[in-house]
Design an enzyme around this catalytic site. Structure first.
Site, PDB file in Angstrom:
ATOM      1  N   HIS A  48       2.584   2.627  14.747  1.00  0.00           N
ATOM      2  CA  HIS A  48       3.619   1.536  14.569  1.00  0.00           C
ATOM      3  C   HIS A  48       3.879   1.034  13.196  1.00  0.00           C
ATOM      4  O   HIS A  48       4.950   0.250  13.033  1.00  0.00           O
ATOM      5  CB  HIS A  48       3.446   0.406  15.455  1.00  0.00           C
ATOM      6  CG  HIS A  48       2.191  -0.564  15.179  1.00  0.00           C
ATOM      7  ND1 HIS A  48       2.272  -1.845  14.591  1.00  0.00           N
ATOM      8  CD2 HIS A  48       0.969  -0.272  15.179  1.00  0.00           C
ATOM      9  CE1 HIS A  48       1.479  -2.513  14.334  1.00  0.00           C
ATOM     10  NE2 HIS A  48       0.405  -1.477  14.648  1.00  0.00           N
ATOM     11  N   ASN A  66      -2.896  -4.587   3.015  1.00  0.00           N
ATOM     12  CA  ASN A  66      -1.809  -4.993   3.806  1.00  0.00           C
ATOM     13  C   ASN A  66      -0.964  -6.404   3.414  1.00  0.00           C
ATOM     14  O   ASN A  66      -0.005  -6.499   3.751  1.00  0.00           O
ATOM     15  CB  ASN A  66      -2.021  -4.985   5.352  1.00  0.00           C
ATOM     16  CG  ASN A  66      -3.363  -5.718   5.434  1.00  0.00           C
ATOM     17  OD1 ASN A  66      -4.329  -5.436   5.150  1.00  0.00           O
ATOM     18  ND2 ASN A  66      -3.413  -6.849   6.384  1.00  0.00           N
ATOM     19  N   SER A  84      -1.941   4.660  12.144  1.00  0.00           N
ATOM     20  CA  SER A  84      -1.568   3.693  13.298  1.00  0.00           C
ATOM     21  C   SER A  84       0.048   4.040  13.494  1.00  0.00           C
ATOM     22  O   SER A  84       0.924   3.572  12.473  1.00  0.00           O
ATOM     23  CB  SER A  84      -1.837   2.383  13.014  1.00  0.00           C
ATOM     24  OG  SER A  84      -1.133   1.409  13.801  1.00  0.00           O
ATOM     25  N   CYS A  90      -5.886 -20.956   2.091  1.00  0.00           N
ATOM     26  CA  CYS A  90      -6.690 -22.178   2.811  1.00  0.00           C
ATOM     27  C   CYS A  90      -6.370 -23.720   2.397  1.00  0.00           C
ATOM     28  O   CYS A  90      -6.726 -23.740   1.239  1.00  0.00           O
ATOM     29  CB  CYS A  90      -8.302 -21.759   2.871  1.00  0.00           C
ATOM     30  SG  CYS A  90      -9.133 -22.941   3.982  1.00  0.00           S
ATOM     31  N   GLN A 110      -1.913   1.467   6.190  1.00  0.00           N
ATOM     32  CA  GLN A 110      -0.724   1.298   5.287  1.00  0.00           C
ATOM     33  C   GLN A 110      -0.322   2.168   4.398  1.00  0.00           C
ATOM     34  O   GLN A 110       0.952   2.004   4.052  1.00  0.00           O
ATOM     35  CB  GLN A 110      -0.973  -0.216   4.465  1.00  0.00           C
ATOM     36  CG  GLN A 110      -0.985  -1.325   5.335  1.00  0.00           C
ATOM     37  CD  GLN A 110      -0.053  -1.803   5.803  1.00  0.00           C
ATOM     38  OE1 GLN A 110       1.360  -1.513   5.638  1.00  0.00           O
ATOM     39  NE2 GLN A 110      -0.006  -2.846   7.079  1.00  0.00           N
ATOM     40  N   THR A 163      -7.873   8.232  29.758  1.00  0.00           N
ATOM     41  CA  THR A 163      -6.544   8.935  29.760  1.00  0.00           C
ATOM     42  C   THR A 163      -5.757   8.932  28.524  1.00  0.00           C
ATOM     43  O   THR A 163      -5.533   7.735  28.155  1.00  0.00           O
ATOM     44  CB  THR A 163      -5.788   8.730  31.065  1.00  0.00           C
ATOM     45  OG1 THR A 163      -6.741   9.122  32.016  1.00  0.00           O
ATOM     46  CG2 THR A 163      -4.561   9.838  31.062  1.00  0.00           C
TER      47      THR A 163
HETATM   48  C1  LIG Z   1      -4.768  -2.372   6.813  1.00  0.00           C
HETATM   49  C2  LIG Z   1      -4.724  -2.209   8.132  1.00  0.00           C
HETATM   50  N1  LIG Z   1      -5.885  -1.847   8.870  1.00  0.00           N
HETATM   51  C3  LIG Z   1      -5.798  -1.931  10.306  1.00  0.00           C
HETATM   52  C4  LIG Z   1      -4.825  -2.367  10.859  1.00  0.00           C
HETATM   53  C5  LIG Z   1      -4.752  -2.377  12.463  1.00  0.00           C
HETATM   54  O1  LIG Z   1      -3.820  -1.375  13.086  1.00  0.00           O
HETATM   55  P1  LIG Z   1      -3.480  -1.700  14.649  1.00  0.00           P
HETATM   56  O2  LIG Z   1      -2.463  -2.785  14.753  1.00  0.00           O
HETATM   57  O3  LIG Z   1      -2.867  -0.260  14.950  1.00  0.00           O
HETATM   58  O4  LIG Z   1      -4.673  -1.882  15.465  1.00  0.00           O
HETATM   59  C6  LIG Z   1      -3.691  -3.001  10.368  1.00  0.00           C
HETATM   60  C7  LIG Z   1      -2.350  -3.573  10.971  1.00  0.00           C
HETATM   61  O5  LIG Z   1      -2.099  -4.543  10.721  1.00  0.00           O
HETATM   62  C8  LIG Z   1      -3.704  -2.875   8.873  1.00  0.00           C
HETATM   63  O6  LIG Z   1      -2.539  -3.405   8.321  1.00  0.00           O
END
Ligand SMILES: Cc1ncc(COP(=O)(O)O)c(C=O)c1O
Length: 377
Positions: free
Chosen positions: A200, A150, A198, A328, A178, A236
């Site tokens: 969104h 990501n 996911s 960092c 992703q 639910t």
């Molecule tokens: C590679 C990856 N895994 C997991 C997630 C987590 O997904 P969610 O926001 O639906 O919990 C994200 C979200 O940023 C992601 O980019």
């Protein structure tokens, strides 16, 4: 108008998706577990969504379990998978999303597993020989390797990894958050036990996700409660979230190639513009390799300049929303574990641009001009 180039964080909801969800926030409000008509019509809609998602992924509806998002789906696969199957070794990469990394680290801390990390090169590309050595040494392991990163967009060869896992009797989970909706997953071809989605991240609603669990496996739930999701996930259902997610995935799949070509064009354009306008700019991970990286992600390191201190703030003032992901710089600033691993210089400004079908060529040109101004003054 603001320019939104942070689509790996989240994407705007598609209007058609909202339209599909609205009736389930208003007249169709029944609890899907209720046996009366109010409940049954909602139950039917959920099952239609499950079937639609399964069909798109070439899976069976019984292999799809709805969750609250990618994090819960990853946690279910990892925690319940490892515990139910009695697995003692896990193999992963150091640049997984924290939904995977922190879950595996917690299991290791709890002495439930021994955790092994596969070697990556300076761009974050997996050393497949080392992975083979690990699965040969620890056959029957739980292997968790993300499809696409990501932050830097690297795409891992999950087909090849799946074959390797099968040969050494490993359980294979891939965080596909992703790539879901941006890449055609074919679960008949792929040798894999778990993948996740996911909503969104592909123009669906937040708080809705799913776990694909290959029918060869049976695992215990992570969340106990009622008998929802065939006893695999109590609670639910997020009805309108599920309806929106299936609609969003249908739209994504029907435009997959077209959107991919369009968005790849935006990414290539930004690469060329930034290279020509900003001397000393470099790119992180494998994101310049258009065949082996997400077309939606471009991670750049800016040359050393005092503006880097306040780079995201300055871009925000110019109406540009992007993500940072600092390397960092001090003990108190933990920074991005991905950029730290890739040894990105903390003195430079790091910007993740992530694109969607809603971005335009004009936006890309504007962003490149703004950066040119900031760095050449
Ligand atoms: C590679 C990856 N895994 C997991 C997630 C987590 O997904 P969610 O926001 O639906 O919990 C994200 C979200 O940023 C992601 O980019």
């Amino acid at each position: 108008m603001r320019i939104y180039l942070d689509n790996a964080a989240t994407t705007p909801l598609d209007k058609e998706v909202l339209e599909a969800m609205m009736p389930y926030m208003t007249e169709h409000f029944g609890n899907p577990s209720s046996i009366h008509t109010h409940g049954r019509e909602v139950r039917n809609a959920i099952e239609r969504s499950r079937k639609s998602i399964a069909t798109l992924l070439n899976a069976a509806p019984a292999e799809i379990f709805f969750t609250s998002g990618g994090t819960e789906a990853d946690n279910t696969a990892i925690q319940s998978g490892i515990r139910t199957l009695g697995i003692k070794h896990a193999i992963t990469t150091p640049i997984e999303h924290h939904a995977v990394l922190h879950t595996l680290e917690a299991l290791e801390k709890n002495k439930e597993i021994n955790l092994h990390f596969v070697e990556l090169n300076e761009k974050g590309v997996i050393n497949m020989d080392h992975l083979e050595e690990l699965v040969r040494t620890y056959p029957g392991s739980f292997v968790s390797i993300m499809h696409a990163n990501n932050e830097v967009g690297n795409v891992n060869p999950i087909e090849q990894i799946g074959e390797l896992c099968k040969a050494y009797h490993c359980t294979f989970h891939s965080d596909t958050v992703q790539t879901m909706g941006h890449f055609a997953h074919d679960l008949q071809k792929l040798k894999i036990d778990f993948i996740v989605g996911s909503a969104h991240k592909f123009h669906g609603p937040k708080g809705a996700g799913f776990l694909y669990l290959n029918s060869n496996n049976k695992i215990h739930p992570l969340i106990y409660g009622g008998s929802q999701e065939r006893n695999m996930r109590g609670g639910t259902e997020n009805v309108y979230g599920i309806i929106g997610m299936s609609k969003a995935l249908e739209i994504a799949y029907s435009n997959l190639e077209k959107d991919k070509i369009y968005i790849t064009g935006l990414k290539s354009r930004l690469i060329e513009k930034l290279k020509s306008k900003i001397e000393g700019i470099t790119f992180n991970g494998d994101c310049l390799n258009l065949n082996q990286s997400l077309y939606t992600v471009l991670n750049a390191s800016m040359p050393k300049h005092e503006i880097n201190e306040m780079l995201l703030f300055n871009l925000d003032i110019k109406k540009i929303s992007v993500s940072g992901g600092s390397a960092c710089a001090s003990g108190s600033d933990i920074g991005s574990h991905v950029l730290n691993f890739l040894k990105a210089d903390p003195a430079r400004g790091h910007v993740r641009f992530s694109f969607s079908k809603y971005n335009t060529v004009e936006e890309i040109d504007y962003v490149a001009d703004v950066l040119e101004d900031l760095f050449n003054n």
